[in-house]
Enzyme design. Structure first.
Site, PDB file in Angstrom:
ATOM      1  N   ASP A  50     -23.222  -2.127  10.147  1.00 19.13           N
ATOM      2  CA  ASP A  50     -24.083  -1.193  11.183  1.00 19.13           C
ATOM      3  C   ASP A  50     -24.133  -2.230  12.293  1.00 19.13           C
ATOM      4  O   ASP A  50     -24.357  -3.803  11.896  1.00 19.13           O
ATOM      5  CB  ASP A  50     -25.228  -0.874  10.570  1.00 19.13           C
ATOM      6  CG  ASP A  50     -26.199  -0.521  11.765  1.00 19.13           C
ATOM      7  OD1 ASP A  50     -26.126   0.789  11.910  1.00 19.13           O
ATOM      8  OD2 ASP A  50     -27.222  -1.084  12.108  1.00 19.13           O
ATOM      9  N   GLU A  52     -26.397  -3.532  15.889  1.00 19.34           N
ATOM     10  CA  GLU A  52     -27.268  -3.142  16.857  1.00 19.34           C
ATOM     11  C   GLU A  52     -26.868  -3.623  18.130  1.00 19.34           C
ATOM     12  O   GLU A  52     -26.271  -4.712  18.292  1.00 19.34           O
ATOM     13  CB  GLU A  52     -28.855  -4.094  16.439  1.00 19.34           C
ATOM     14  CG  GLU A  52     -29.214  -3.597  14.976  1.00 19.34           C
ATOM     15  CD  GLU A  52     -29.628  -2.117  14.958  1.00 19.34           C
ATOM     16  OE1 GLU A  52     -29.920  -1.631  16.143  1.00 19.34           O
ATOM     17  OE2 GLU A  52     -29.446  -1.636  13.772  1.00 19.34           O
ATOM     18  N   HIS A 191     -33.586  -0.035  11.533  1.00 18.94           N
ATOM     19  CA  HIS A 191     -33.241  -0.463  13.046  1.00 18.94           C
ATOM     20  C   HIS A 191     -32.688  -1.968  12.787  1.00 18.94           C
ATOM     21  O   HIS A 191     -32.676  -2.573  14.070  1.00 18.94           O
ATOM     22  CB  HIS A 191     -33.901  -0.198  13.952  1.00 18.94           C
ATOM     23  CG  HIS A 191     -33.986   1.366  14.346  1.00 18.94           C
ATOM     24  ND1 HIS A 191     -32.777   2.144  14.822  1.00 18.94           N
ATOM     25  CD2 HIS A 191     -35.013   2.273  14.248  1.00 18.94           C
ATOM     26  CE1 HIS A 191     -33.210   3.228  14.791  1.00 18.94           C
ATOM     27  NE2 HIS A 191     -34.421   3.520  14.457  1.00 18.94           N
ATOM     28  N   ASP A 196     -29.968  -1.505   7.631  1.00 18.20           N
ATOM     29  CA  ASP A 196     -29.440  -0.194   7.741  1.00 18.20           C
ATOM     30  C   ASP A 196     -28.182  -0.020   7.076  1.00 18.20           C
ATOM     31  O   ASP A 196     -27.682   1.009   6.579  1.00 18.20           O
ATOM     32  CB  ASP A 196     -29.239   0.081   9.149  1.00 18.20           C
ATOM     33  CG  ASP A 196     -30.370   0.218   9.904  1.00 18.20           C
ATOM     34  OD1 ASP A 196     -31.475   0.225   9.352  1.00 18.20           O
ATOM     35  OD2 ASP A 196     -30.503   0.519  11.280  1.00 18.20           O
TER      36      ASP A 196
END
Length: 600
Positions: A50, A52, A191, A196
């Site tokens: 994942d 960000e 998040h 995540d």
């Protein structure tokens, strides 16, 4: 199979240790092995990751955090997690969403240092992400920027798998947080990249548990399952059988005959058939196919007629699965009012009142940006009260700043104010240069004072004004023509002929090869729709329809057979400034974050 928490390894429930294939022609049976079936899922190494980021566009934004978990057979083999210095300030709303601040990434490594380690971590593994196109897009963008080849790893999207395996009764949507609650996973998304990724691992194991019920036991079957048409698509393939191979419009309808989706194509049959194949992956459209009971084809003479009919049908029926062109009546306009001291007002209707209009705008925010740009060049009053010659009330602060002549106090006569009105009307309809020069001067001043953010706001406002003014002037040039007949080369050596009245398509036809054009054009004109124009720059059709016709008129090979009146644009119109505006935006992301891109 693993539990939703991933405590036990998942393994295919196959009882036979080999596969025997018989040939009905009498040849000896061949005994296969598990290798013939593909790679069992419990032997596949998955890297669930994942990212960000500072925003939603891989071209415009950067990575701020990477989290990845390597698993095989339901067991975790390793993890990778690091913050990344994006090189640009993190927007406040991203900080609120993720909790990642500028201070946290100040000492973090750059993506150039992190990417080689991540690429080594995923070597030989299958990549897994929730809404994988987003994360994979950023990964590919980073590889392209640093000169690495894009990763060739197979990709599995848990969001796509969930849409195929779960029903609406089981989950209202396929967001990661929703699936984590549905499967009661021990890790919950928040998040942050590693959290995540861990939650996605749990969701992946829960989905792989269900995969056996769909006949999925190997990696090859999993990837084929992700690409295969949904059961609803397979069951509805017969809807395309009666659709002709011709240009036109197709309408998906439900059991009550209500339009669900409207589209166009040069080959109706081929386009409609594509909705029932693996190539159609849009979740909303797949949902629509499950509801649809019939497809109604509307054959059109030409591709332009099909495009126009699509726009009109969408505007009239407002099918819930169409996203664009559904509400042309919701556009707004900027109006120079008709009163002793006119002002710029945002309105939703164009009236036959002799006033100057600018638009259409997609929303009030864009209209307000254009109004602010005009106010920078022309000191029109900004108050909304009606002011007459005898009005006397205290002036606002703008008068003290020299931005308004204060007609409310009687400082400015109607004759003096009329000069501002004339300048504003000219800027809206003929000469955008005065607005461009005024806003550019303010931007240069702000840039000299190093107030780059304010200069960027003015740049965006100016861009809205110039683009809308240029578009309106192009549309008005065509809508002023009572009748225009044009033709373009068509199929089989014929000609596609169109009659356009006040910017509205009034008739369309195909002239066969070798036919005499004069009687054919006369017959098409005689049977064309009667168009009664209304007020404003787009008096007879939506702006989208007129713009669609303009695009067709500008294509190579189109010939004008008849033009009533003149077709021209203002010499000093906004169109001449468009190139400068687009140049200001071109490549702006390649510059430092606070430098911006100047207007020339």
């Amino acid at each position: 199979m693993a539990t939703t928490g991933g405590a036990r390894p998942y393994r295919p429930t196959l009882r036979a240790m080999s596969v025997v294939t018989f040939n009905v022609s009498g040849v000896e049976p061949v005994q296969g092995t598990f290798d013939d079936l593909g790679t069992p899922l419990h032997e596949v190494t998955f890297v669930v990751f994942d990212l960000e980021t500072t925003g939603g566009s891989a071209r415009e934004h950067a990575i701020t955090e990477i989290g990845a978990v390597k698993v095989r057979g339901g067991e975790r083999l390793g993890e990778l997690a690091t913050l990344v210095d994006p090189g640009t300030p993190i927007p406040p709303f991203i900080t609120v969403l993720t909790g990642i601040t500028d201070a946290m990434v100040t000492a973090a490594p750059k993506i150039a240092s992190v990417l080689p380690t991540f690429l080594e971590f995923i070597r030989g593994a299958v990549l897994v992400a929730h809404n994988a196109p987003f994360d994979v897009g950023f990964l590919k963008a980073a590889c392209a920027e640093l000169g690495y080849p894009p990763p060739a790893n197979p990709v599995v999207d848990t969001a796509d798998l969930a849409r195929r395996m779960l029903t609406r009764d089981e989950t209202p949507d396929c967001k990661l947080a929703t699936l984590a609650r549905v499967f009661r996973t021990p890790n919950q998304p928040c998040h942050r990249a590693l959290a995540d990724a861990r939650a996605t691992v749990d969701v992946l194991h829960a989905l792989l548990e269900r995969a056996g019920a769909f006949g999925v036991h190997t990696l090859e079957e999993l990837t084929a399952f992700a690409r295969a048409p949904s059961p609803q698509q397979q069951r509805k393939r017969h809807l395309a059988e009666a659709v002709p191979r011709a240009p036109g419009v197709y309408v998906f309808e439900d059991a009550r005959g209500e339009p669900l989706y409207v589209g166009k194509s040069a080959n109706l049959r081929n386009r409609v058939r594509s909705y029932f194949t693996a190539a159609e992956t849009r979740p909303r459209i797949r949902e629509m196919i499950g509801i649809a009971e019939r497809v109604r084809p509307i054959v059109c003479a030409t591709a332009l007629e099909a495009e126009v009919r699509e726009l009109r049908l969408i505007a009239a029926a407002k099918p819930r699965y169409n996203r664009r062109s559904r509400f042309p009546e919701r556009v707004v306009w900027l109006k120079l009012t008709d009163e002793p001291f006119p002002r710029l007002a945002i309105v939703r209707e164009v009236k036959d009142d002799g006033c100057a209009y600018l638009g259409p705008f997609g929303g009030t925010r864009a209209a307000d940006d254009a109004r602010t740009a005009i106010h920078e060049a022309v000191p029109l009053r900004r108050c909304s009260e009606r002011i007459g010659v005898r009005t006397r009330r205290p002036a606002c602060a703008l008068a003290g700043l020299g931005r308004c002549g204060a007609p409310c106090e009687g400082r400015e006569t109607p004759e003096a104010y009329a000069r501002h009105v004339t300048a504003a009307r000219r800027a809206m309809t003929e000469d955008a240069g005065i607005v461009y020069a005024a806003v550019k001067a303010r931007m240069d001043r702000l840039a000299a004072e190093q107030r780059y953010e304010e200069a960027a706001v003015d740049r965006d406002r100016l861009a809205v004004f110039v683009r809308v003014a240029a578009r309106m002037q192009r549309l008005a040039a065509l809508t002023r023509i009572p009748q225009l007949v044009a033709a373009a080369p068509g199929a089989d050596g014929g000609w596609d002929v169109h009659v356009i009245r006040h910017g509205r398509l009034a008739a369309a036809g195909v002239m066969p090869r070798g036919a005499h054009p004069v009687p054919y054009v006369e017959a098409l004109v005689a049977t064309a729709e009667t168009v009664v124009p209304g007020p404003g720059p787009t008096p007879a059709a939506s702006a989208e329809e007129t713009e669609c016709i303009l695009r067709w008129l500008e294509t190579p090979g189109v010939r004008l057979a008849q033009v009533d009146g003149s077709w021209s644009l203002p010499v000093n119109g906004a169109g001449r400034l468009l190139a400068r505006i687009e140049l200001a935006y071109q490549g702006r992301d390649e510059r430092p974050a606070r430098e911006g891109r100047p207007l020339r």
